[in-house]
Write a protein that holds these residues in place. Sequence first.
Motif, mmCIF file in Angstrom:
data_model
loop_
_atom_site.group_PDB
_atom_site.id
_atom_site.type_symbol
_atom_site.label_atom_id
_atom_site.label_comp_id
_atom_site.label_asym_id
_atom_site.label_seq_id
_atom_site.Cartn_x
_atom_site.Cartn_y
_atom_site.Cartn_z
ATOM 1 N N LEU A 169 0.817 -1.215 0.000
ATOM 2 C CA LEU A 169 0.000 0.000 0.000
ATOM 3 C C LEU A 169 0.851 1.265 0.000
ATOM 4 O O LEU A 169 0.436 2.296 -0.526
ATOM 5 C CB LEU A 169 -0.931 0.015 1.219
ATOM 6 C CG LEU A 169 -1.947 -1.135 1.325
ATOM 7 C CD1 LEU A 169 -2.937 -0.856 2.444
ATOM 8 C CD2 LEU A 169 -2.676 -1.360 0.017
ATOM 9 N N ALA A 170 2.051 1.178 0.555
ATOM 10 C CA ALA A 170 2.935 2.351 0.606
ATOM 11 C C ALA A 170 3.337 2.817 -0.792
ATOM 12 O O ALA A 170 3.692 3.985 -0.985
ATOM 13 C CB ALA A 170 4.181 2.024 1.424
ATOM 14 N N ARG A 175 -2.384 9.040 -2.118
ATOM 15 C CA ARG A 175 -2.400 10.436 -1.673
ATOM 16 C C ARG A 175 -2.676 11.374 -2.846
ATOM 17 O O ARG A 175 -3.501 12.281 -2.761
ATOM 18 C CB ARG A 175 -1.061 10.776 -1.011
ATOM 19 C CG ARG A 175 -1.051 12.165 -0.385
ATOM 20 C CD ARG A 175 0.316 12.497 0.170
ATOM 21 N NE ARG A 175 0.301 13.786 0.819
ATOM 22 C CZ ARG A 175 0.131 13.981 2.125
ATOM 23 N NH1 ARG A 175 -0.031 12.940 2.917
ATOM 24 N NH2 ARG A 175 0.113 15.184 2.645
ATOM 25 N N ASP A 176 -1.991 11.137 -3.965
ATOM 26 C CA ASP A 176 -2.186 12.000 -5.137
ATOM 27 C C ASP A 176 -3.607 11.866 -5.684
ATOM 28 O O ASP A 176 -4.162 12.829 -6.216
ATOM 29 C CB ASP A 176 -1.167 11.643 -6.227
ATOM 30 C CG ASP A 176 0.256 12.012 -5.812
ATOM 31 O OD1 ASP A 176 0.413 12.886 -4.933
ATOM 32 O OD2 ASP A 176 1.206 11.407 -6.340
ATOM 33 N N ILE A 181 -7.169 3.758 1.899
ATOM 34 C CA ILE A 181 -7.645 2.406 2.185
ATOM 35 C C ILE A 181 -7.699 2.236 3.698
ATOM 36 O O ILE A 181 -6.679 2.330 4.385
ATOM 37 C CB ILE A 181 -6.724 1.364 1.530
ATOM 38 C CG1 ILE A 181 -6.858 1.457 0.003
ATOM 39 C CG2 ILE A 181 -7.080 -0.052 2.015
ATOM 40 C CD1 ILE A 181 -5.881 0.595 -0.769
ATOM 41 N N LEU A 182 -8.902 2.013 4.215
ATOM 42 C CA LEU A 182 -9.105 1.970 5.656
ATOM 43 C C LEU A 182 -8.981 0.563 6.231
ATOM 44 O O LEU A 182 -8.522 0.384 7.360
ATOM 45 C CB LEU A 182 -10.490 2.515 6.009
ATOM 46 C CG LEU A 182 -10.719 4.001 5.783
ATOM 47 C CD1 LEU A 182 -12.123 4.373 6.200
ATOM 48 C CD2 LEU A 182 -9.717 4.818 6.585
ATOM 49 N N THR A 194 -1.207 -1.554 7.166
ATOM 50 C CA THR A 194 -0.068 -0.632 7.201
ATOM 51 C C THR A 194 0.470 -0.509 5.783
ATOM 52 O O THR A 194 -0.014 -1.176 4.859
ATOM 53 C CB THR A 194 1.033 -1.159 8.136
ATOM 54 O OG1 THR A 194 1.586 -2.361 7.555
ATOM 55 C CG2 THR A 194 0.488 -1.473 9.521
ATOM 56 N N GLY A 195 1.497 0.294 5.609
ATOM 57 C CA GLY A 195 2.079 0.484 4.283
ATOM 58 C C GLY A 195 2.687 -0.771 3.691
ATOM 59 O O GLY A 195 2.847 -0.890 2.473
#
Length: 443
Positions: A169-170, A175-176, A181-182, A194-195
Amino acid sequence: MNIVIAGAGQVGTHLAKMLSTERHDIVLLDQKEENLKPLDANFDLMTHAGSPVSIYDLKDSNIKNADLFIAVTPYESENITSCILAKDLGAKMTVARIDNNDYVQPENIERFKRFGVDSLIYPEMLAAREIVQSLRMPGIRQLFDFSDGELILIGLKIRGNAPIVNKPLAYLDARDENYRILAITRGYDTIIPTGDDEIEDGDIVYFITTKSQLPVVKERAGKKNFDVKNVMIMGGSRIGIKTAQYVPDYYNVKIVEIDKARSFKIVDKLDRALVINGDGRDMDLLREEGIEKMDAFVALTGNAETNILSCMLAKQMGVKKTVAEVENIDYFGLAENFGVGTIINKKRIAASHIYQLTLNAEVSHVKCLTASDAEVMELIAKEGSKITRGKLNEMKLPRDVNIGAVIRNGEIFIAHGDLQILAGDQVIVFCLPSGIRKIEKLF
């Protein structure tokens, strides 16, 4: 909190089980002792065999010290009467389950408050609204909106061809693209990621994003857009009738109802739907009624197995969107494995609305995720609360909690690490059951 629940049916039992794990003092009241015995032995609560409209039985349930009285028997008049009595006998707050749409009109809500009924809950109406919302955005398992629909939380089932599969996910450009993702539901487990976590084929992933970025999120999840116009509803239950009333005018709705007398009653209540008297399990009948041309199939009979299997058959016949009412929580996994698009469960929907009354923090909404045991809450950050004392990446948030977004004076901020929450912000929080009380302390 001292809580008295009247009615050991599906909603009352589910609520009692959920609240008994949180150190509340629960008394469950029901006229049938056989409904109480399984709960009395297995859960941390008191049971009392008696009538909720009996002053003697209410007093015997310690109603004078009740912080919350919840009436969820199958009988609307009994629920309202018991709330009026409970309030008069000392209960601080009362909630009644109802099945009359007139009662939830704004002017009547105030009238009931004067009588002593502080809150009204109509599970069938809430369920119908969730169904209509899922039909408006096909391809989405579950959807909740905030800030007049400008902020959206969605659950999507991810297939192996999605661009976000098997990538940490990192490394995603969330963000852009203004989404976050919750949580990830994998099998029977819900993961706060986590990332380093990756999305796998078959996961249900919960995203939060703005309305304008929703097409981007669906593209990243590998989902194609299609419109729903033709809908077939199997089962003319109260939820089925409400759903037909709430769908947009341009929908073509067919309701298949097996009971002839009830079919005529439905015709009297609906002027836009075509009502067919027949067995919705009869494939020949469904073919005659053009199921292959349907965009969505909604199964709302009183039998979960029938609803799940009917949706599976509808899928095989080319229907893209399916919805099933599944009241037995043990069948959720079965429905998921058979590819049911959206699962509706009245007792979870009702329990979510009642549950927020037990929280000490200022909570605007609580939403229960059907495919997960998690909750989504909208909270108001209070002046001086712990959550306002630094940026999110500087705070040690509980592992079972994820901040999704902030609404500040009508402006939406997706919650990335450098965001600081201010007093008065509306904050969307995703949390597992173990994190609910931790969130209260933060806010």
